[in-house]
Write a protein that holds these residues in place. Sequence first.
Motif, PDB file in Angstrom:
ATOM      1  N   LYS A 270       0.809  -1.230   0.000  1.00 54.38           N
ATOM      2  CA  LYS A 270       0.000   0.000   0.000  1.00 54.38           C
ATOM      3  C   LYS A 270       0.840   1.277   0.000  1.00 54.38           C
ATOM      4  O   LYS A 270       0.315   2.360  -0.240  1.00 54.38           O
ATOM      5  CB  LYS A 270      -0.993  -0.004   1.164  1.00 54.38           C
ATOM      6  N   PHE A 271       2.129   1.164   0.257  1.00 52.49           N
ATOM      7  CA  PHE A 271       2.975   2.362   0.220  1.00 52.49           C
ATOM      8  C   PHE A 271       3.830   2.453  -1.043  1.00 52.49           C
ATOM      9  O   PHE A 271       4.501   3.452  -1.279  1.00 52.49           O
ATOM     10  CB  PHE A 271       3.862   2.444   1.457  1.00 52.49           C
ATOM     11  N   LEU A 272       3.805   1.403  -1.838  1.00 54.65           N
ATOM     12  CA  LEU A 272       4.635   1.421  -3.051  1.00 54.65           C
ATOM     13  C   LEU A 272       4.289   2.606  -3.946  1.00 54.65           C
ATOM     14  O   LEU A 272       5.173   3.286  -4.471  1.00 54.65           O
ATOM     15  CB  LEU A 272       4.485   0.099  -3.824  1.00 54.65           C
ATOM     16  N   GLN A 273       2.985   2.901  -4.098  1.00 54.96           N
ATOM     17  CA  GLN A 273       2.581   3.995  -4.988  1.00 54.96           C
ATOM     18  C   GLN A 273       3.235   5.313  -4.573  1.00 54.96           C
ATOM     19  O   GLN A 273       3.634   6.117  -5.410  1.00 54.96           O
ATOM     20  CB  GLN A 273       1.053   4.147  -4.996  1.00 54.96           C
ATOM     21  N   SER A 274       3.345   5.508  -3.274  1.00 56.57           N
ATOM     22  CA  SER A 274       3.939   6.735  -2.769  1.00 56.57           C
ATOM     23  C   SER A 274       5.408   6.884  -3.231  1.00 56.57           C
ATOM     24  O   SER A 274       5.842   7.954  -3.648  1.00 56.57           O
ATOM     25  CB  SER A 274       3.777   6.700  -1.251  1.00 56.57           C
ATOM     26  N   TYR A 275       6.154   5.786  -3.203  1.00 55.29           N
ATOM     27  CA  TYR A 275       7.550   5.842  -3.668  1.00 55.29           C
ATOM     28  C   TYR A 275       7.627   5.988  -5.188  1.00 55.29           C
ATOM     29  O   TYR A 275       8.513   6.652  -5.713  1.00 55.29           O
ATOM     30  CB  TYR A 275       8.317   4.603  -3.203  1.00 55.29           C
ATOM     31  N   LEU A 276       6.674   5.369  -5.871  1.00 56.62           N
ATOM     32  CA  LEU A 276       6.634   5.516  -7.331  1.00 56.62           C
ATOM     33  C   LEU A 276       6.332   6.966  -7.701  1.00 56.62           C
ATOM     34  O   LEU A 276       6.902   7.519  -8.646  1.00 56.62           O
ATOM     35  CB  LEU A 276       5.578   4.589  -7.946  1.00 56.62           C
ATOM     36  N   ASN A 277       5.434   7.595  -6.921  1.00 58.63           N
ATOM     37  CA  ASN A 277       5.118   9.011  -7.152  1.00 58.63           C
ATOM     38  C   ASN A 277       6.387   9.856  -7.082  1.00 58.63           C
ATOM     39  O   ASN A 277       6.613  10.719  -7.920  1.00 58.63           O
ATOM     40  CB  ASN A 277       4.176   9.550  -6.080  1.00 58.63           C
ATOM     41  N   GLU A 278       7.161   9.602  -6.045  1.00 57.53           N
ATOM     42  CA  GLU A 278       8.381  10.384  -5.874  1.00 57.53           C
ATOM     43  C   GLU A 278       9.346  10.148  -7.037  1.00 57.53           C
ATOM     44  O   GLU A 278       9.918  11.084  -7.589  1.00 57.53           O
ATOM     45  CB  GLU A 278       9.068  10.020  -4.552  1.00 57.53           C
ATOM     46  N   PHE A 279       9.479   8.885  -7.428  1.00 55.13           N
ATOM     47  CA  PHE A 279      10.375   8.560  -8.525  1.00 55.13           C
ATOM     48  C   PHE A 279       9.955   9.291  -9.802  1.00 55.13           C
ATOM     49  O   PHE A 279      10.762   9.937 -10.469  1.00 55.13           O
ATOM     50  CB  PHE A 279      10.395   7.043  -8.759  1.00 55.13           C
ATOM     51  N   CYS A 280       8.662   9.215 -10.142  1.00 50.97           N
ATOM     52  CA  CYS A 280       8.172   9.837 -11.377  1.00 50.97           C
ATOM     53  C   CYS A 280       8.275  11.365 -11.297  1.00 50.97           C
ATOM     54  O   CYS A 280       8.674  12.018 -12.259  1.00 50.97           O
ATOM     55  CB  CYS A 280       6.728   9.443 -11.652  1.00 50.97           C
ATOM     56  N   TYR A 281       7.921  11.897 -10.142  1.00 54.50           N
ATOM     57  CA  TYR A 281       7.960  13.352  -9.959  1.00 54.50           C
ATOM     58  C   TYR A 281       9.359  13.893 -10.233  1.00 54.50           C
ATOM     59  O   TYR A 281       9.545  14.874 -10.938  1.00 54.50           O
ATOM     60  CB  TYR A 281       7.540  13.677  -8.530  1.00 54.50           C
ATOM     61  N   LYS A 282      10.340  13.211  -9.660  1.00 56.66           N
ATOM     62  CA  LYS A 282      11.727  13.658  -9.853  1.00 56.66           C
ATOM     63  C   LYS A 282      12.163  13.470 -11.305  1.00 56.66           C
ATOM     64  O   LYS A 282      12.789  14.331 -11.886  1.00 56.66           O
ATOM     65  CB  LYS A 282      12.660  12.864  -8.949  1.00 56.66           C
ATOM     66  N   PHE A 283      11.800  12.324 -11.838  1.00 54.02           N
ATOM     67  CA  PHE A 283      12.154  12.048 -13.224  1.00 54.02           C
ATOM     68  C   PHE A 283      11.525  13.097 -14.140  1.00 54.02           C
ATOM     69  O   PHE A 283      12.187  13.638 -15.020  1.00 54.02           O
ATOM     70  CB  PHE A 283      11.670  10.654 -13.614  1.00 54.02           C
ATOM     71  N   ASN A 284      10.271  13.416 -13.910  1.00 49.81           N
ATOM     72  CA  ASN A 284       9.556  14.346 -14.780  1.00 49.81           C
ATOM     73  C   ASN A 284      10.084  15.764 -14.689  1.00 49.81           C
ATOM     74  O   ASN A 284       9.879  16.559 -15.594  1.00 49.81           O
ATOM     75  CB  ASN A 284       8.061  14.326 -14.468  1.00 49.81           C
ATOM     76  N   ARG A 285      10.731  16.079 -13.607  1.00 52.45           N
ATOM     77  CA  ARG A 285      11.306  17.420 -13.473  1.00 52.45           C
ATOM     78  C   ARG A 285      12.809  17.395 -13.574  1.00 52.45           C
ATOM     79  O   ARG A 285      13.443  18.424 -13.478  1.00 52.45           O
ATOM     80  CB  ARG A 285      10.860  18.054 -12.166  1.00 52.45           C
ATOM     81  N   ARG A 286      13.345  16.223 -13.739  1.00 50.32           N
ATOM     82  CA  ARG A 286      14.800  16.073 -13.826  1.00 50.32           C
ATOM     83  C   ARG A 286      15.490  16.912 -12.761  1.00 50.32           C
ATOM     84  O   ARG A 286      16.424  17.637 -13.010  1.00 50.32           O
ATOM     85  CB  ARG A 286      15.355  16.437 -15.204  1.00 50.32           C
ATOM     86  N   TYR A 287      14.929  16.842 -11.563  1.00 44.51           N
ATOM     87  CA  TYR A 287      15.540  17.452 -10.369  1.00 44.51           C
ATOM     88  C   TYR A 287      15.488  18.965 -10.315  1.00 44.51           C
ATOM     89  O   TYR A 287      16.197  19.586  -9.554  1.00 44.51           O
ATOM     90  CB  TYR A 287      16.983  16.976 -10.163  1.00 44.51           C
TER      91      TYR A 287
END
Length: 296
Positions: A270-287
Amino acid sequence: MKLFDFVSEYPDEESCKLKFKAIRDKEGVVCRKCGGKAHYWKKDKWQYECKVCGTRTTLRSGTVMHGSQLPFRYWFIAIHLLTSTKKSFSALELQRQLGHKYYEPIWGMLHKLRLAMGKRDEKYMLSAEIELDDGFFSTERPFEDKNSKLKRGRGSQKKTKVLVMTESKEVKGKTTKKGKPRKVGYIKMQIIENLKAETITQEVKKSVSKEAELITDASTSYVGLPKVVKHHKAIVIPKEKVGVVLPWVHIAISNAKRLILDIYHNVKPKFLQSYLNEFCYKFNRRYFGEQLVTSQ
Ligand SMILES: [Zn+2]
């Protein structure tokens, strides 16, 4: 923002509160009772007061910090770290660095910020050419299932299914040994209950523009896609060719898996989505850091 700039811009609680107020003023405060937008600022109470009905709104109310007792500066530090670090960090690590007594509020703060990241990204529909595939992420088996046969090795694991979509454009006029290289745009990762065509079609409808062109393998999970996008290329892909036909999806999956395993070890489904959100968010903004503070 670099660490030095952060420290000099936000040296204390006061500077964080003032910055937060400036952001709220800019976005506008809406009265939860009458919907009024004009407010007085009650300096002594650090609250807004509706000019029409007199309802008070605290600085945190209706934002990601709603209901939190933690200092503003903790939130600013967490946002700074979440948006400026290339990888990530655990709540335990942040708790240690902050010298905070309790783990739960720190964990809760990070969780809320990751939800806000997901909400920001939900607003964006993927478009043009898109690679799509599913991946299986190892997650911790919920306690009640632990007596099942799946128990083996250290801890028991299950696989959580994730639908992965990446905007991927062919680079014009170029060819390498592997074929035509592709350039990546935005990505999305969404946990799905199953691989039924109906489930996948619904998820794609939510995340992808109707004008898009989807590239997938020829799995029956994808038979409904022509109903929701203009073009769907279903290709029979031999296993060894998957990285050539769907390169960005598979790079994204393996990077996300490695990162989650490195930092969080055992993740509950149930917490995996939260980590995926962070991964995608960072990827989408390239930091490139961005303000998360006023989301809820
Ligand atoms: Zn009002």
